[in-house]
Design an enzyme around this catalytic site. Structure first.
Site, PDB file in Angstrom:
ATOM      1  CE  LYS A  37       2.609 -17.571  -0.523  1.00  0.00           C
ATOM      2  NZ  LYS A  37       2.244 -19.086  -0.468  1.00  0.00           N
ATOM      3  CG  ASP A  80     -13.194  -7.826   1.522  1.00  0.00           C
ATOM      4  OD1 ASP A  80     -13.283  -7.096   2.309  1.00  0.00           O
ATOM      5  OD2 ASP A  80     -13.556  -7.734   0.290  1.00  0.00           O
ATOM      6  CG  ASP A 123      -7.960  -5.208   1.279  1.00  0.00           C
ATOM      7  OD1 ASP A 123      -8.906  -4.773   1.631  1.00  0.00           O
ATOM      8  OD2 ASP A 123      -7.792  -5.370   0.045  1.00  0.00           O
ATOM      9  CE1 TYR A 165      -3.203  -3.019   0.887  1.00  0.00           C
ATOM     10  CE2 TYR A 165      -4.597  -1.192   0.507  1.00  0.00           C
ATOM     11  CZ  TYR A 165      -4.560  -2.383   0.306  1.00  0.00           C
ATOM     12  OH  TYR A 165      -5.592  -3.164   0.370  1.00  0.00           O
ATOM     13  CG  ASP A 205      -0.850 -20.517   0.684  1.00  0.00           C
ATOM     14  OD1 ASP A 205      -0.511 -20.362   1.747  1.00  0.00           O
ATOM     15  OD2 ASP A 205      -0.491 -21.195  -0.084  1.00  0.00           O
TER      16      ASP A 205
HETATM   17  C1  IPM Z   1     -10.512  -1.634   2.895  1.00  0.00           C
HETATM   18  C2  IPM Z   1     -10.825  -1.043   1.501  1.00  0.00           C
HETATM   19  C3  IPM Z   1      -9.495  -0.208   1.192  1.00  0.00           C
HETATM   20  C4  IPM Z   1      -8.419  -1.000   1.306  1.00  0.00           C
HETATM   21  C5  IPM Z   1      -9.620   0.549  -0.160  1.00  0.00           C
HETATM   22  C6  IPM Z   1     -10.882   1.449  -0.128  1.00  0.00           C
HETATM   23  C7  IPM Z   1      -8.515   1.478  -0.324  1.00  0.00           C
HETATM   24  O1  IPM Z   1     -10.539  -2.428   0.667  1.00  0.00           O
HETATM   25  O2  IPM Z   1     -10.344  -0.838   3.812  1.00  0.00           O
HETATM   26  O3  IPM Z   1     -10.879  -2.793   3.143  1.00  0.00           O
HETATM   27  O4  IPM Z   1      -7.616  -1.656   0.407  1.00  0.00           O
HETATM   28  O5  IPM Z   1      -7.496  -0.830   2.321  1.00  0.00           O
HETATM   29 MG    MG Z   2     -10.938  -4.205   1.630  1.00  0.00          MG
END
Ligand code: IPM
Ligand code: MG
Length: 371
Positions: A196, A257, A253, A145, A229
């Protein structure tokens, strides 16, 4: 007049569905403040593409000041089609990533807890959802990032090449490891560090530094290591095995999700982004739902406000020092879901209520709990 000891909260709706979900989080904040007679100053400030239209800035100076003076920030979401028209330097200097960096918000906590009322909304089987209660601690200021060099270049032969850098210093790893170990001590006392190290040198450093912080300072916490992984697989195979996961920016990140699906929807997930403690015991803190701006459903009343409301609960726990109130907000959400209230994302195609109606149900459940 705002009393001198009032806690101040900057409310930053932002883009897409941000404003509508944040409006519901704000109601919950105001309700608890009123019922518990807590002096609180809520500062509503502009951020994002609307702010850009009005002020020529994504992050106007007045917003930056309010955010830095606040005891905590309630953030909605950022990004969307309007950003394409915003010059890259403005986007770079005033994006959410820049906010994270400028406020030194290095520890991103993403709790994932299942509720039986929503088992049907999850793609996973009921038997793996029982007892899922974990927090992913994502390092928020390192890795690809922010790593340099980065960019897209054209090689002498005309071929284009994209470059990003994944880099971590020992101190970046050690401070987020401490945040994870401290959190584990308040929970079931287990940390799983994810990297990893089989392919990445920065992953090897990650593993070594986490282990060394553990051995020197947190021998009472149980530490395990897992390859990223494998972790992705374990999160859908047997998510209940995790207590606290600590991992880097990009893995955090992605894995958060992935883990979100256990709760039924990404719309359910809150987060806290925390800075280091200052001498005053104060720390910068930004609370936001994990879901993002979802421009396709913005303004339609379809968004799930639970991620924002649970982020407010985290604010009570981590910034306002009121864990009992945090528990009550979480109870109110659970009661609302048990009573059958569902936004579209968790309704399995069945009857659903609007963002604001969902807020109404939570407000009514919380009102009974607070009195
Ligand atoms: C999150 C989002 C952000 C990230 C994006 C919007 C930049 O996906 O906070 O998980 O990747 O950090
Ligand atoms: Mg995200």
């Amino acid at each position: 007049m705002t009393p001198l000891n009032a806690r101040s909260i900057a409310i930053v709706g932002g883009d897409g569905i941000g404003p509508e979900v944040t409006a519901q989080g704000r109601r919950i904040l105001a309700l608890v403040a009123e019922k518990r007679s807590l002096p609180m100053k809520l500062m509503d400030v502009d951020y994002g593409s609307d702010a850009y239209k009005k002020h020529g800035r994504l992050l106007p100076q007045s917003t930056r000041v309010a955010m830095s003076e606040a005891d905590a920030i309630l953030f909605g979401a950022t990004g969307g089609p309007a950003f394409d028209a915003i010059p890259a330097p403005v986007r770079k200097a005033e994006s959410l990533l820049a906010v994270r960096r400028d406020f030194d918000l290095f520890a991103n906590l993403r709790p994932v807890k299942t509720m039986p009322a929503l088992y049907e909304a999850s793609s996973l089987k009921r038997r793996v959802l029982d007892g899922v209660d974990m927090v992913i601690v994502r390092e928020l200021l390192g890795g690809v990032y922010f790593g340099e060099p980065r960019g897209i270049e054209t090689l002498p032969d005309g071929e284009r090449r994209g470059v990003n850098t994944h880099a971590y210093t020992a101190s970046q790893i050690r401070r987020v490891a401490r945040a994870a170990f401290d959190l584990a001590r308040t929970r079931r006392g287990r940390v799983c560090s994810v990297a990893k190290e089989n392919v990445m040198e920065a992953g090897r450093l990650w593993r070594e530094e986490v282990q060394s912080v553990h051995d020197a300072e947190y021998a009472d916490v149980e530490l395990s290591h897992m390859l990223a992984d494998n972790c992705a697989m374990q999160l859908v195979r047997a998510p209940a095995q995790f207590d606290v996961i600590v991992t880097d920016n990009l893995f955090g990140d992605i894995l958060s999700d992935c883990a979100a699906m256990a709760t039924g929807s990404l719309g359910m997930l809150p987060s806290a982004s925390l800075g280091p403690f200052q001498k005053s015991e104060r720390r910068a803190a930004l609370y936001e739902p994990v879901h993002g701006s979802a421009p396709d459903i913005a303004g339609k009343g379809l968004a799930n406000p639970v991620g924002s409301i649970l982020s407010v609960a985290m604010m009570f726990r981590f910034s306002l020092g009121l864990p009992a109130e945090a528990d009550l907000i979480e109870r109110a959400i659970s009661d609302a879901l048990v009573s059958g209230a569902r936004t579209a994302d968790i309704a399995n195609g069945g009857k659903h209520v609007s963002t604001e109606d969902m807020g109404d149900v939570v407000v009514s459940k919380l009102t009974s709990l607070l009195t």
